[in-house]
Enzyme design. Structure first.
Site, short mmCIF file in Angstrom:
data_model
loop_
_atom_site.label_atom_id
_atom_site.label_comp_id
_atom_site.label_asym_id
_atom_site.label_seq_id
_atom_site.Cartn_x
_atom_site.Cartn_y
_atom_site.Cartn_z
N ASP A 124 112.94 84.80 21.86
CA ASP A 124 111.51 84.53 21.65
C ASP A 124 111.25 84.86 20.19
O ASP A 124 111.14 86.02 19.81
CB ASP A 124 110.69 85.43 22.59
CG ASP A 124 109.20 85.38 22.27
OD1 ASP A 124 108.78 84.53 21.46
OD2 ASP A 124 108.45 86.21 22.85
N ASP B 104 98.96 81.72 26.87
CA ASP B 104 99.79 82.42 25.90
C ASP B 104 99.03 82.60 24.59
O ASP B 104 98.83 81.65 23.84
CB ASP B 104 101.07 81.59 25.68
CG ASP B 104 102.04 82.25 24.70
OD1 ASP B 104 101.67 83.26 24.09
OD2 ASP B 104 103.16 81.74 24.56
#
Ligand code: AMP
Length: 622
Positions: free
Chosen positions: A8, A190
């Site tokens: 990520d 998100d």
């Protein structure tokens, strides 16, 4: 095949995970940290510092410390110019117009800086696993366009990875969050440091399908920090008369303190900021001491936070679902720890977001799971992602002909047949664009290329197949082929073009606002194309049938045809329609009479590829 780790690559923090037997685990650094700040710094001695050490020295070395590089990935300088003052390092324009970073007289592209972060993550993974790591799945915001994905892939390559997949962050989060069996519908909200994304997914027996995705790559926790920084600085100025913006170190100190205060306010109702010796006044050193309440922060931040809700609404609508259909809401990204964010999301979706996931780790865990799918460790999962924007080519009159619609599942391939606009045209320009407007100028150009060597033929006869192909990482290839000669040309989308997230939002809004104006323009484009067709046929009849026709009929057709040519570019749609009909009717009786013009309606298509300046015209063009 070795392991494929999941990365990520966040705006503020990055996290890595690996999968053992299909079950993902976060990789910790030697010091036990589970996330690493996405910060790179260059010391006076020319040393590169990455992660926490880079972040720690940011205050004393602000000009050579780069944070939030993700916001510059694949972006034009013009798109990010408004952020130039939000960072302490220098953002510059590369020779090709892209955004870059200048550190001590050297210009770095954003993928180069991101690659330094990725290299450090690679090292951490290798230390932790005790083996060389070469393959990776790297996540990106779902709303990243083609160019931003390419830039991320490039960063991975620079860092020495084989990038097996560029995976959308919300999809990764869903993979890590949900048990694959059964049927579920979920929303992944998100909100990170630099971007906001919302995706609506459906999971049916291990098949994860993204139904819709929307976002804003210019909205994140950094913007909330900026709001606080401006407020703190203006309070300080009104109390002391000192403008901190002009100082070389103070703005960085204030920004750090503002971010810390913001995070504390997620847990407490008020917090203090104390920055001793922040400036020097007439009577000596001045200290900054200020109390910030959660209420004040919410007042400053609410406008930005509320911008996420209409995007959630639109994403659910795009997915053809209703709010009541949603089974789970998953929160991802550090900014979802803000109570006001949680409250708004809960109010909107009428359900409590899932509490079981760690928003800092869930994306990396999902990326590692995808790694285990790619290496064959897990066979019970299938991912179906979507492309966030419509892709198409320019046709005659500046009209966008969509080839892949937005929210189409990827990988995908689609083709359309086009033709030429002139007799004996041997070259067509293929202009690839991305966006939701019918008119090409309203969309973002991704690249152009020419198809040469088209077989000599009348206008409308050649069949030119344009194929768009998006791979599983969302990267687009375009090819054009003359089906008669087999001549073919292709491009991968030009990495310096593309759309930014703010462009995407702007284009979306403009598309809605300009829909009526576009419709009128489209109508004229269609009428003018029709007029060209009718003029062309009538001119041909007039040339061939001069001898066979009586003078009166010939002159009538000639005059009406001249009239049609004269009003072709005018703004009177009714007159144009009438003139087209008149010439078409006259010409149809003429052609029947003398059998001059066999119908060429059996030609491939009436869609003409555009880019006039690139078209070579044949000799017989009238
Ligand atoms: P990410 O990009 O997911 O790493 O998110 C980073 C962003 O989350 C930064 O803007 C952080 O300041 C913000 N953040 C992290 N923790 C918190 C918290 N407890 N409260 C508010 N914002 C936070």
């Amino acid at each position: 095949m070795g392991r494929t780790i999941g990365i990520d690559l966040g705006t503020t923090n990055s996290c890595i995970a690996f999968s053992d037997g299909g079950h993902p685990t976060v990789i910790q650094s030697k010091s036990g940290s589970r996330v690493m700040p996405s910060v790179v710094a260059f010391s006076a001695k020319g040393e590169r510092l990455v992660g926490l050490v880079a972040r720690r020295q940011a205050i004393t070395n602000p000009k050579n410390t780069v944070n939030s590089i993700k916001r510059l990935m694949g972006r034009r300088f013009a798109e990010v110019a408004k952020h130039v003052d939000d960072v302490s390092y220098e953002i510059v324009e590369n020779s090709n117009g892209d955004a870059a970073v200048r550190i001590m007289d050297r210009v770095y592209t954003p993928p180069e800086i991101s690659a330094i972060i990725l290299q450090q993550l690679k090292l951490t993974a290798e230390e932790f696993l005790g083996e060389e790591v070469t393959d990776a799945v790297i996540t990106v915001p779902a709303y990243f366009n083609e160019v931003q994905r390419q830039a991320t892939k490039a960063a991975g390559k620079i860092a020495g990875f084989k990038v097996r997949r560029v995976l959308n962050e919300p999809t990764a989060a869903a993979l890590a969050f949900i048990e694959p069996d059964g049927r579920k519908k979920l929303v992944v909200y998100d909100f990170g440091g630099g971007t906001f994304d919302v995706s609506v997914l459906q999971v049916i027996d291990g098949v994860f399908e993204v139904k819709a995705t929307l976002g804003d790559t210019d909205l994140g926790g950094d913007d909330l920090d900026t709001k606080l920084v401006h407020w703190i600085m203006s309070e300080f100025k009104s109390e002391t008369g000192i403008d901190l913006t002009q100082d070389s170190i103070a703005p960085q100190r204030v920004r750090e303190a503002a971010e810390r205060a913001k995070c504390e306010l997620s847990m407490t109702m008020e917090t203090d900021i104390n920055l001793p010796f922040i400036a020097t006044g007439e009577s000596g050193p001045v200290h900054l001491e200020i109390t910030i309440t959660r209420k004040l922060f919410e007042e400053l931040a609410s406008e930005l936070i509320k911008k996420t809700i209409p995007l959630c609404k639109a994403a659910v609508e795009d997915a053809d679902m209703k709010i009541e259909d949603i089974d789970h809401v998953v929160l991802v990204g550090g900014s979802t720890r803000i109570p006001m964010v949680q409250k708004l999301v809960e109010e909107f979706f009428q359900r409590k977001p899932a509490q079981s996931v760690n928003p800092d780790e869930v994306v990396a865990l999902g990326a590692a799971m995808e790694g285990s799918v790619l290496t064959g460790q897990r066979k019970d999962l299938v991912l179906i992602d979507v492309t966030p924007l419509t892709l198409g080519v320019e046709t005659l009159g500046g009209v966008m002909a969509p080839i892949i619609q937005r929210n189409s599942p990827v990988p995908t391939r689609n083709s359309r047949i086009f033709t030429t606009a002139s007799d004996n045209q041997s070259v067509v320009g293929v202009h690839v664009a991305q966006g939701e407007r019918d008119i090409i100028d309203g969309n973002r150009s991704l690249g152009t290329f020419e198809l040469r060597g088209i077989a000599s033929a009348k206008r409308g006869e050649p069949r030119i197949e344009v194929v768009f192909e998006i791979d599983a990482s969302g990267i687009l290839s375009v090819s054009a082929r003359d089906t008669t000669t087999g001549q073919e040309q292709s491009i991968k989308v030009n990495p310096s073009g593309g759309l930014s997230g703010s462009d995407i939002e702007r284009l979306r809004r403009e598309a809605a606002a300009n829909a009526d104006a576009d419709k009128i323009r489209m109508k004229f484009v269609a009428l003018r194309n029709e007029a060209d067709e009718v003029i062309y046929r009538a001119s041909k009849s007039l040339k061939i049938a001069r001898e066979e026709l009586d003078k009166e009929s010939w002159e009538e057709l000639d005059n009406e045809n001249k009239n049609l040519k004269a009003i072709r570019d005018g703004e009177d749609a009714l007159a144009l329609e009438k003139a087209i009909d008149t010439v078409r009717n006259l010409n149809s009786s003429v052609s029947k009479l003398v059998e001059v013009f066999e119908s060429d309606e059996d030609g491939a298509t009436s869609e003409f590829l555009s880019s006039f300046e690139k078209i070579e015209e044949g000799e017989s063009k009238e």
